[in-house]
Design an enzyme around this catalytic site. Sequence first.
Site, PDB file in Angstrom:
ATOM      1  N   GLY A  10       5.557  -4.179   5.396  1.00 40.22           N
ATOM      2  CA  GLY A  10       6.442  -3.690   6.458  1.00 40.22           C
ATOM      3  C   GLY A  10       6.287  -2.185   6.630  1.00 40.22           C
ATOM      4  O   GLY A  10       6.129  -1.467   5.651  1.00 40.22           O
ATOM      5  N   ARG A  72       0.807  -8.032   6.921  1.00 38.52           N
ATOM      6  CA  ARG A  72       1.138  -8.645   5.628  1.00 38.52           C
ATOM      7  C   ARG A  72      -0.011  -9.547   5.149  1.00 38.52           C
ATOM      8  O   ARG A  72       0.197 -10.527   4.458  1.00 38.52           O
ATOM      9  CB  ARG A  72       2.434  -9.429   5.735  1.00 38.52           C
ATOM     10  CG  ARG A  72       3.659  -8.569   6.048  1.00 38.52           C
ATOM     11  CD  ARG A  72       4.935  -9.325   5.752  1.00 38.52           C
ATOM     12  NE  ARG A  72       6.106  -8.693   6.319  1.00 38.52           N
ATOM     13  CZ  ARG A  72       6.767  -7.687   5.762  1.00 38.52           C
ATOM     14  NH1 ARG A  72       6.358  -7.188   4.630  1.00 38.52           N
ATOM     15  NH2 ARG A  72       7.832  -7.184   6.343  1.00 38.52           N
ATOM     16  N   ASP A 103       5.406  -3.876  -3.272  1.00 43.41           N
ATOM     17  CA  ASP A 103       4.897  -4.693  -4.381  1.00 43.41           C
ATOM     18  C   ASP A 103       3.712  -5.571  -3.975  1.00 43.41           C
ATOM     19  O   ASP A 103       2.758  -5.730  -4.742  1.00 43.41           O
ATOM     20  CB  ASP A 103       6.017  -5.518  -5.026  1.00 43.41           C
ATOM     21  CG  ASP A 103       6.769  -6.373  -4.022  1.00 43.41           C
ATOM     22  OD1 ASP A 103       6.590  -6.182  -2.799  1.00 43.41           O
ATOM     23  OD2 ASP A 103       7.550  -7.239  -4.458  1.00 43.41           O
ATOM     24  N   THR A 125       8.563   1.339   0.275  1.00 39.98           N
ATOM     25  CA  THR A 125       9.340   0.182   0.742  1.00 39.98           C
ATOM     26  C   THR A 125      10.771   0.620   0.990  1.00 39.98           C
ATOM     27  O   THR A 125      11.379   1.275   0.142  1.00 39.98           O
ATOM     28  CB  THR A 125       9.365  -1.010  -0.243  1.00 39.98           C
ATOM     29  OG1 THR A 125      10.377  -1.927   0.177  1.00 39.98           O
ATOM     30  CG2 THR A 125       9.655  -0.611  -1.683  1.00 39.98           C
ATOM     31  N   ILE A 126      11.300   0.254   2.142  1.00 42.73           N
ATOM     32  CA  ILE A 126      12.704   0.598   2.395  1.00 42.73           C
ATOM     33  C   ILE A 126      13.608  -0.166   1.434  1.00 42.73           C
ATOM     34  O   ILE A 126      14.756   0.199   1.241  1.00 42.73           O
ATOM     35  CB  ILE A 126      13.144   0.316   3.852  1.00 42.73           C
ATOM     36  CG1 ILE A 126      13.199  -1.182   4.152  1.00 42.73           C
ATOM     37  CG2 ILE A 126      12.321   1.077   4.857  1.00 42.73           C
ATOM     38  CD1 ILE A 126      14.213  -1.534   5.221  1.00 42.73           C
ATOM     39  N   ARG A 162      39.823  -3.958  13.744  1.00 36.69           N
ATOM     40  CA  ARG A 162      38.950  -5.109  13.505  1.00 36.69           C
ATOM     41  C   ARG A 162      38.306  -5.071  12.123  1.00 36.69           C
ATOM     42  O   ARG A 162      38.243  -4.027  11.476  1.00 36.69           O
ATOM     43  CB  ARG A 162      37.802  -5.106  14.531  1.00 36.69           C
ATOM     44  CG  ARG A 162      38.206  -5.618  15.887  1.00 36.69           C
ATOM     45  CD  ARG A 162      37.078  -5.423  16.876  1.00 36.69           C
ATOM     46  NE  ARG A 162      37.382  -6.101  18.126  1.00 36.69           N
ATOM     47  CZ  ARG A 162      36.788  -5.848  19.273  1.00 36.69           C
ATOM     48  NH1 ARG A 162      35.856  -4.922  19.348  1.00 36.69           N
ATOM     49  NH2 ARG A 162      37.115  -6.519  20.360  1.00 36.69           N
ATOM     50  N   ARG A 171      15.703  -7.363   1.424  1.00 36.95           N
ATOM     51  CA  ARG A 171      15.107  -8.538   0.798  1.00 36.95           C
ATOM     52  C   ARG A 171      15.995  -9.034  -0.360  1.00 36.95           C
ATOM     53  O   ARG A 171      17.170  -9.217  -0.131  1.00 36.95           O
ATOM     54  CB  ARG A 171      13.691  -8.202   0.320  1.00 36.95           C
ATOM     55  CG  ARG A 171      12.861  -9.432   0.107  1.00 36.95           C
ATOM     56  CD  ARG A 171      11.405  -9.182   0.309  1.00 36.95           C
ATOM     57  NE  ARG A 171      10.991  -9.616   1.632  1.00 36.95           N
ATOM     58  CZ  ARG A 171       9.872  -9.286   2.221  1.00 36.95           C
ATOM     59  NH1 ARG A 171       9.029  -8.485   1.633  1.00 36.95           N
ATOM     60  NH2 ARG A 171       9.577  -9.757   3.399  1.00 36.95           N
ATOM     61  N   GLU A 222      21.020  -8.752   3.545  1.00 42.45           N
ATOM     62  CA  GLU A 222      20.472  -9.988   4.135  1.00 42.45           C
ATOM     63  C   GLU A 222      20.243 -11.096   3.097  1.00 42.45           C
ATOM     64  O   GLU A 222      20.289 -12.273   3.421  1.00 42.45           O
ATOM     65  CB  GLU A 222      19.160  -9.689   4.864  1.00 42.45           C
ATOM     66  CG  GLU A 222      18.060  -9.145   3.941  1.00 42.45           C
ATOM     67  CD  GLU A 222      16.754  -8.815   4.652  1.00 42.45           C
ATOM     68  OE1 GLU A 222      16.634  -9.034   5.862  1.00 42.45           O
ATOM     69  OE2 GLU A 222      15.838  -8.320   3.964  1.00 42.45           O
ATOM     70  N   GLN A 277      16.461  -0.037  10.917  1.00 45.47           N
ATOM     71  CA  GLN A 277      16.397   0.629   9.610  1.00 45.47           C
ATOM     72  C   GLN A 277      14.983   1.089   9.257  1.00 45.47           C
ATOM     73  O   GLN A 277      14.786   1.870   8.343  1.00 45.47           O
ATOM     74  CB  GLN A 277      16.895  -0.327   8.512  1.00 45.47           C
ATOM     75  CG  GLN A 277      18.364  -0.653   8.663  1.00 45.47           C
ATOM     76  CD  GLN A 277      18.751  -1.938   7.955  1.00 45.47           C
ATOM     77  OE1 GLN A 277      19.256  -1.917   6.847  1.00 45.47           O
ATOM     78  NE2 GLN A 277      18.494  -3.070   8.594  1.00 45.47           N
TER      79      GLN A 277
HETATM   80  O1  F6P Z   1      10.361  -5.294   2.940  1.00 43.05           O
HETATM   81  C1  F6P Z   1      10.878  -4.597   4.025  1.00 43.05           C
HETATM   82  C2  F6P Z   1      11.652  -5.498   4.935  1.00 43.05           C
HETATM   83  O2  F6P Z   1      12.179  -4.713   5.991  1.00 43.05           O
HETATM   84  C3  F6P Z   1      12.755  -6.309   4.258  1.00 43.05           C
HETATM   85  O3  F6P Z   1      13.923  -5.545   4.023  1.00 43.05           O
HETATM   86  C4  F6P Z   1      12.936  -7.425   5.242  1.00 43.05           C
HETATM   87  O4  F6P Z   1      13.442  -8.585   4.614  1.00 43.05           O
HETATM   88  C5  F6P Z   1      11.543  -7.656   5.748  1.00 43.05           C
HETATM   89  O5  F6P Z   1      10.801  -6.481   5.503  1.00 43.05           O
HETATM   90  C6  F6P Z   1      11.483  -7.982   7.213  1.00 43.05           C
HETATM   91  O6  F6P Z   1      10.170  -8.253   7.538  1.00 43.05           O
HETATM   92  P1  F6P Z   1       9.610  -8.368   9.026  1.00 43.05           P
HETATM   93  O7  F6P Z   1       9.347  -6.971   9.498  1.00 43.05           O
HETATM   94  O8  F6P Z   1       8.367  -9.160   8.848  1.00 43.05           O
HETATM   95  O9  F6P Z   1      10.665  -9.041   9.851  1.00 43.05           O
END
Ligand code: F6P
Length: 344
Positions: A10, A72, A103, A125-126, A162, A171, A222, A277
Amino acid sequence: MRIGILTGGGDAPGLNAAIRAVARRAFQLGHSVSGIKNGWAGCLEEGLIEELTPADVRGILPLGGTILGTSRTNPAKERDGIERVIVTLRHHGVDGLVSIGGDDTLGVAAKLSDAGFPTVGVPKTIDNDLSATEFCIGFDTAVGVVTEALDRLHTTASAHHRVMVVEVMGRDTGWVALMGGVAGGADLVIIPEFAVKLSDVVAHLYRRRGDGKLFSIIVVAEGAHISELEREQGGDAEKDAFGHIRLAKRGVGDLLSSAVEHDTGFETRVTVLGHLQRGGSPSPVDRIWATRLGVEAVELLVGGRSGVIPIRRDGGVDVVPLAEVVKETRRVPKELYELTQVFG
Ligand code: F6P
């Protein structure tokens, strides 16, 4: 020496700062640079490796995304994939590779080095879930986006009395949720490392109302687990080449929002921050550390090192084997999680 650079997985803000740092240090030391497009795909397909010139890396420091593109693609899943990557790199005269990624990308980089091709990594990696390093490119910027979103959501939540549910990425870890939640003053942070029950969330919201607090902000990662909400978790869902399902498709934020409104009667809205993000300009921290680690990566490669990665440790630059940063997923420790509970 000809140094190849690729960005995999990503995208994340700060990748271009790292590319610039690698290229500029390489040029300064008298070396040539090749840009490999679209991650490992660029080493498997034709026509994706090109000369990178000083002009190509000019003005890219503040840019989000990656000028090299990413993917990927996992060569280790292809027949003779690692060998094919090495043949392609050698064919283009590349003597050593700087692989910038998380990773998955760094796991492939370690395999390449094991197979005899000089390779060093740069952590990105975020999700902030690499072992050993205190810094991953993109995480600081992502936390900044969550923080700004929470600041904005506070005012509208307060105006309407609210409950606001904010779903964030990360992830299988809760780093973005936790740090964003702390910085943005979330009232409840729900992360994969610590499962909660829907009834606990509901009790928390009632208690806040009872204390006269008429609105609430819940940050949910998530990948979080809320037992009463668990539905099909995508066991059969489509996986990427590294075996990951798309956690956003679980829709935990939406499910939680509906359940909260149903169980409490409090008006509730959900915001899914998603790829916001990962977009936009990198923060100063991401720029500075991408720069430091990118420069260090070149120095390691030129100095004959392979299978290693520069990281941040105790506030300074350290160097560890690639295997060390990918050996396990770094998770949020209990004491940090408990910090969020002070502010409920
Ligand atoms: O690993 C970075 C990330 O943004 C995760 O936080 C998220 O689950 C995933 O990549 C989303 O991947 P994509 O960009 O393929 O939707």
